[in-house]
Scaffold this motif. Structure first.
Motif, PDB file in Angstrom:
ATOM      1  N   HIS A 181       2.455 -18.207  11.585  1.00  0.00           N
ATOM      2  CA  HIS A 181       1.977 -18.405  10.204  1.00  0.00           C
ATOM      3  C   HIS A 181       2.503 -19.703   9.600  1.00  0.00           C
ATOM      4  CE1 HIS A 181       1.435 -13.763  10.104  1.00  0.00           C
ATOM      5  NE2 HIS A 181       0.523 -14.374  10.834  1.00  0.00           N
ATOM      6  N   ALA A 182       3.678 -20.139  10.010  1.00  0.00           N
ATOM      7  CA  ALA A 182       4.207 -21.427   9.531  1.00  0.00           C
ATOM      8  C   ALA A 182       3.670 -22.589  10.376  1.00  0.00           C
ATOM      9  CB  ALA A 182       5.739 -21.402   9.592  1.00  0.00           C
ATOM     10  N   PHE A 183       3.577 -22.342  11.679  1.00  0.00           N
ATOM     11  CA  PHE A 183       3.302 -23.425  12.639  1.00  0.00           C
ATOM     12  C   PHE A 183       1.845 -23.894  12.591  1.00  0.00           C
ATOM     13  CE2 PHE A 183       3.332 -24.494  17.441  1.00  0.00           C
ATOM     14  CZ  PHE A 183       3.907 -25.735  17.236  1.00  0.00           C
ATOM     15  N   TYR A 184       0.899 -22.969  12.465  1.00  0.00           N
ATOM     16  CA  TYR A 184      -0.521 -23.384  12.523  1.00  0.00           C
ATOM     17  C   TYR A 184      -0.851 -24.346  11.369  1.00  0.00           C
ATOM     18  CZ  TYR A 184      -5.001 -22.469  14.988  1.00  0.00           C
ATOM     19  OH  TYR A 184      -6.125 -22.564  15.775  1.00  0.00           O
ATOM     20  N   PRO A 185      -0.522 -23.985  10.115  1.00  0.00           N
ATOM     21  CA  PRO A 185      -0.797 -24.944   9.034  1.00  0.00           C
ATOM     22  C   PRO A 185      -0.060 -26.279   9.225  1.00  0.00           C
ATOM     23  CG  PRO A 185      -0.289 -22.770   8.133  1.00  0.00           C
ATOM     24  CD  PRO A 185      -0.005 -22.699   9.599  1.00  0.00           C
ATOM     25  N   GLU A 186       1.184 -26.220   9.710  1.00  0.00           N
ATOM     26  CA  GLU A 186       1.948 -27.472   9.920  1.00  0.00           C
ATOM     27  C   GLU A 186       1.261 -28.380  10.933  1.00  0.00           C
ATOM     28  OE1 GLU A 186       6.252 -25.366   9.587  1.00  0.00           O
ATOM     29  OE2 GLU A 186       6.077 -26.874  11.169  1.00  0.00           O
ATOM     30  N   VAL A 187       0.807 -27.779  12.037  1.00  0.00           N
ATOM     31  CA  VAL A 187       0.169 -28.576  13.101  1.00  0.00           C
ATOM     32  C   VAL A 187      -1.182 -29.120  12.620  1.00  0.00           C
ATOM     33  CG1 VAL A 187      -0.898 -28.393  15.399  1.00  0.00           C
ATOM     34  CG2 VAL A 187       1.400 -27.479  14.991  1.00  0.00           C
ATOM     35  N   LEU A 188      -1.919 -28.302  11.889  1.00  0.00           N
ATOM     36  CA  LEU A 188      -3.206 -28.778  11.345  1.00  0.00           C
ATOM     37  C   LEU A 188      -2.976 -29.992  10.447  1.00  0.00           C
ATOM     38  CD1 LEU A 188      -4.913 -25.364  10.517  1.00  0.00           C
ATOM     39  CD2 LEU A 188      -5.758 -27.083  12.125  1.00  0.00           C
ATOM     40  N   GLN A 189      -1.978 -29.900   9.589  1.00  0.00           N
ATOM     41  CA  GLN A 189      -1.704 -31.006   8.661  1.00  0.00           C
ATOM     42  C   GLN A 189      -1.230 -32.249   9.431  1.00  0.00           C
ATOM     43  OE1 GLN A 189      -2.231 -31.419   5.467  1.00  0.00           O
ATOM     44  NE2 GLN A 189      -1.030 -33.272   5.130  1.00  0.00           N
ATOM     45  N   LYS A 190      -0.304 -32.047  10.360  1.00  0.00           N
ATOM     46  CA  LYS A 190       0.295 -33.189  11.061  1.00  0.00           C
ATOM     47  C   LYS A 190      -0.702 -33.897  11.990  1.00  0.00           C
ATOM     48  CE  LYS A 190       4.220 -34.211  14.056  1.00  0.00           C
ATOM     49  NZ  LYS A 190       5.327 -33.610  14.789  1.00  0.00           N
ATOM     50  N   TYR A 191      -1.444 -33.125  12.773  1.00  0.00           N
ATOM     51  CA  TYR A 191      -2.295 -33.736  13.810  1.00  0.00           C
ATOM     52  C   TYR A 191      -3.735 -33.985  13.356  1.00  0.00           C
ATOM     53  CZ  TYR A 191       1.490 -32.929  17.055  1.00  0.00           C
ATOM     54  OH  TYR A 191       2.713 -32.952  17.677  1.00  0.00           O
ATOM     55  N   PHE A 192      -4.200 -33.261  12.335  1.00  0.00           N
ATOM     56  CA  PHE A 192      -5.621 -33.380  11.981  1.00  0.00           C
ATOM     57  C   PHE A 192      -5.835 -33.899  10.559  1.00  0.00           C
ATOM     58  CE2 PHE A 192      -5.239 -30.514  15.506  1.00  0.00           C
ATOM     59  CZ  PHE A 192      -6.200 -31.015  16.380  1.00  0.00           C
ATOM     60  N   VAL A 193      -4.738 -34.158   9.838  1.00  0.00           N
ATOM     61  CA  VAL A 193      -4.852 -34.818   8.531  1.00  0.00           C
ATOM     62  C   VAL A 193      -4.074 -36.118   8.597  1.00  0.00           C
ATOM     63  CG1 VAL A 193      -4.461 -34.681   6.050  1.00  0.00           C
ATOM     64  CG2 VAL A 193      -5.120 -32.618   7.320  1.00  0.00           C
ATOM     65  N   GLU A 194      -2.753 -36.024   8.849  1.00  0.00           N
ATOM     66  CA  GLU A 194      -1.904 -37.231   8.782  1.00  0.00           C
ATOM     67  C   GLU A 194      -2.170 -38.208   9.913  1.00  0.00           C
ATOM     68  OE1 GLU A 194       2.038 -35.551   8.383  1.00  0.00           O
ATOM     69  OE2 GLU A 194       1.424 -34.593   6.494  1.00  0.00           O
ATOM     70  N   LEU A 237      -9.662 -21.666  15.856  1.00  0.00           N
ATOM     71  CA  LEU A 237      -9.675 -20.273  16.335  1.00  0.00           C
ATOM     72  C   LEU A 237      -8.362 -19.602  15.948  1.00  0.00           C
ATOM     73  CD1 LEU A 237     -11.134 -20.633  19.977  1.00  0.00           C
ATOM     74  CD2 LEU A 237     -12.339 -20.705  17.780  1.00  0.00           C
ATOM     75  N   ALA A 238      -8.479 -18.429  15.337  1.00  0.00           N
ATOM     76  CA  ALA A 238      -7.274 -17.694  14.916  1.00  0.00           C
ATOM     77  C   ALA A 238      -7.489 -16.222  15.271  1.00  0.00           C
ATOM     78  CB  ALA A 238      -7.057 -17.877  13.410  1.00  0.00           C
ATOM     79  N   GLY A 239      -7.210 -15.912  16.547  1.00  0.00           N
ATOM     80  CA  GLY A 239      -7.438 -14.546  17.010  1.00  0.00           C
ATOM     81  C   GLY A 239      -8.915 -14.276  17.223  1.00  0.00           C
ATOM     82  N   TYR A 240      -9.651 -15.291  17.686  1.00  0.00           N
ATOM     83  CA  TYR A 240     -11.068 -15.104  18.054  1.00  0.00           C
ATOM     84  C   TYR A 240     -11.070 -14.741  19.531  1.00  0.00           C
ATOM     85  CZ  TYR A 240     -16.096 -16.199  18.438  1.00  0.00           C
ATOM     86  OH  TYR A 240     -17.461 -16.151  18.638  1.00  0.00           O
ATOM     87  N   ALA A 260      -2.702 -17.099   6.421  1.00  0.00           N
ATOM     88  CA  ALA A 260      -1.620 -18.101   6.361  1.00  0.00           C
ATOM     89  C   ALA A 260      -2.193 -19.501   6.128  1.00  0.00           C
ATOM     90  CB  ALA A 260      -0.800 -18.059   7.651  1.00  0.00           C
ATOM     91  N   ILE A 261      -3.337 -19.782   6.747  1.00  0.00           N
ATOM     92  CA  ILE A 261      -3.958 -21.108   6.562  1.00  0.00           C
ATOM     93  C   ILE A 261      -4.467 -21.238   5.121  1.00  0.00           C
ATOM     94  CG2 ILE A 261      -5.907 -22.573   7.271  1.00  0.00           C
ATOM     95  CD1 ILE A 261      -5.461 -21.358  10.151  1.00  0.00           C
ATOM     96  N   ILE A 262      -5.112 -20.196   4.624  1.00  0.00           N
ATOM     97  CA  ILE A 262      -5.595 -20.209   3.230  1.00  0.00           C
ATOM     98  C   ILE A 262      -4.409 -20.412   2.272  1.00  0.00           C
ATOM     99  CG2 ILE A 262      -6.620 -18.766   1.400  1.00  0.00           C
ATOM    100  CD1 ILE A 262      -8.718 -19.413   3.418  1.00  0.00           C
ATOM    101  N   VAL A 300       4.899 -19.991  20.873  1.00  0.00           N
ATOM    102  CA  VAL A 300       3.520 -20.138  20.383  1.00  0.00           C
ATOM    103  C   VAL A 300       2.983 -21.491  20.834  1.00  0.00           C
ATOM    104  CG1 VAL A 300       2.136 -20.372  18.270  1.00  0.00           C
ATOM    105  CG2 VAL A 300       3.978 -18.665  18.367  1.00  0.00           C
ATOM    106  N   THR A 301       1.719 -21.498  21.244  1.00  0.00           N
ATOM    107  CA  THR A 301       1.064 -22.744  21.679  1.00  0.00           C
ATOM    108  C   THR A 301      -0.182 -22.987  20.844  1.00  0.00           C
ATOM    109  OG1 THR A 301       1.788 -22.359  23.963  1.00  0.00           O
ATOM    110  CG2 THR A 301      -0.031 -23.924  23.650  1.00  0.00           C
ATOM    111  N   ILE A 302      -0.379 -24.240  20.456  1.00  0.00           N
ATOM    112  CA  ILE A 302      -1.629 -24.652  19.815  1.00  0.00           C
ATOM    113  C   ILE A 302      -2.262 -25.685  20.740  1.00  0.00           C
ATOM    114  CG2 ILE A 302      -2.641 -25.827  17.806  1.00  0.00           C
ATOM    115  CD1 ILE A 302      -0.313 -24.404  16.197  1.00  0.00           C
ATOM    116  N   HIS A 303      -3.523 -25.460  21.090  1.00  0.00           N
ATOM    117  CA  HIS A 303      -4.148 -26.304  22.124  1.00  0.00           C
ATOM    118  C   HIS A 303      -5.631 -26.516  21.847  1.00  0.00           C
ATOM    119  CE1 HIS A 303      -6.252 -22.931  24.233  1.00  0.00           C
ATOM    120  NE2 HIS A 303      -5.302 -22.216  23.665  1.00  0.00           N
ATOM    121  N   TYR A 304      -6.182 -27.587  22.441  1.00  0.00           N
ATOM    122  CA  TYR A 304      -7.626 -27.789  22.407  1.00  0.00           C
ATOM    123  C   TYR A 304      -8.279 -26.747  23.292  1.00  0.00           C
ATOM    124  CZ  TYR A 304      -6.970 -32.291  20.135  1.00  0.00           C
ATOM    125  OH  TYR A 304      -6.632 -33.267  19.236  1.00  0.00           O
TER     126      TYR A 304
END
Ligand code: GAR
Length: 190
Positions: A175-188, A86-89, A17-19, A135-139
């Motif tokens: 699959h939708a949320f991880y790319p969105e959060v990466l873009q919002k918090y770690f790019v923008e 990490l994606a299922g590590y 999904a990230i790719i 779903v949670t995305i966290h440090y």
């Protein structure tokens, strides 16, 4: 452009999904490396199809966690990796990696943390009969699914769903949320 390494142990649907988000132009990052601790995992085939470099290792072939994490760090540095995703590590990150990549390791978990950490979070939530999960995305810190929360997305359940249906809905969110959060918090916002 920020370079990321994705760490995964299994199927790799979040990896894909990230790719796909990168290829669609929705996520402005470069996936520089897949790190996988399970030789033979399906995620390795996905990386090879996408021509992404891989570092696959068997932890049993190393004497200690410190020794394989040092090897991982040298691969990350060779590839100028800025952020670890990490994606299922399914392995705790040790202090060697945590100290080298402080606040630069994030994880996705299929429940609303702090509820249902650890393995089979979807099954744990289902069996508990919760009416809201998500779903949670966290440090990442030294604990199991315990670091500071970056973002969460909720899923409401009627109680009529099968476990498989809940799993499918959770994965669709991931699959939708991880790319969105990466873009919002770690790019923008970075
Ligand atoms: C995902 O549901 C992810 O949230 C979970 O593993 C699955 C990997 O699926 N991670 C955890 O439970 C971390 N504690 P995938 O290999 O198809 O991306």
């Amino acid at each position: 452009m920020k370079k990321i390494a994705i760490f995964a142990s299994g199927t790799g649907s979040n990896f894909q999904a990230i790719i796909d988000a990168v290829k669609a132009g929705c996520l402005h990052m470069e996936v520089a490396l897949l790190v996988c601790d399970k030789p033979g995992a399906l995620v390795i085939d996905k990386a090879e199809n996408e021509k992404i470099k891989t570092f696959v290792f068997n932890p049993k072939e190393f004497e200690t966690k410190v020794s394989f994490e040092k090897e991982i760090i040298s691969r990350l540095q060779e590839n100028d990796v800025d952020l670890i995703v990490l994606a299922g590590y399914m392995r705790l990150i040790g202090t060697t990696l945590l100290n080298t990549y402080k606040n630069k390791i994030i994880n996705i978990h299929p429940s609303l943390l702090p509820s249902f950490p650890g393995k089979d979070a979807i099954g744990q939530a289902y069996r508990a009969g919760v009416k809201i999960t998500g779903v949670t995305i966290h440090y990442v810190d030294e604990g199991m699914d315990t670091g500071p929360i970056i973002a969460q997305r909720a899923l409401e359940l009627s109680g009529e769903e099968t476990l498989a249906e809940v799993g499918q809905q959770i994965h669709e969110i991931e699959h939708a949320f991880y790319p969105e959060v990466l873009q919002k918090y770690f790019v923008e916002k970075d």
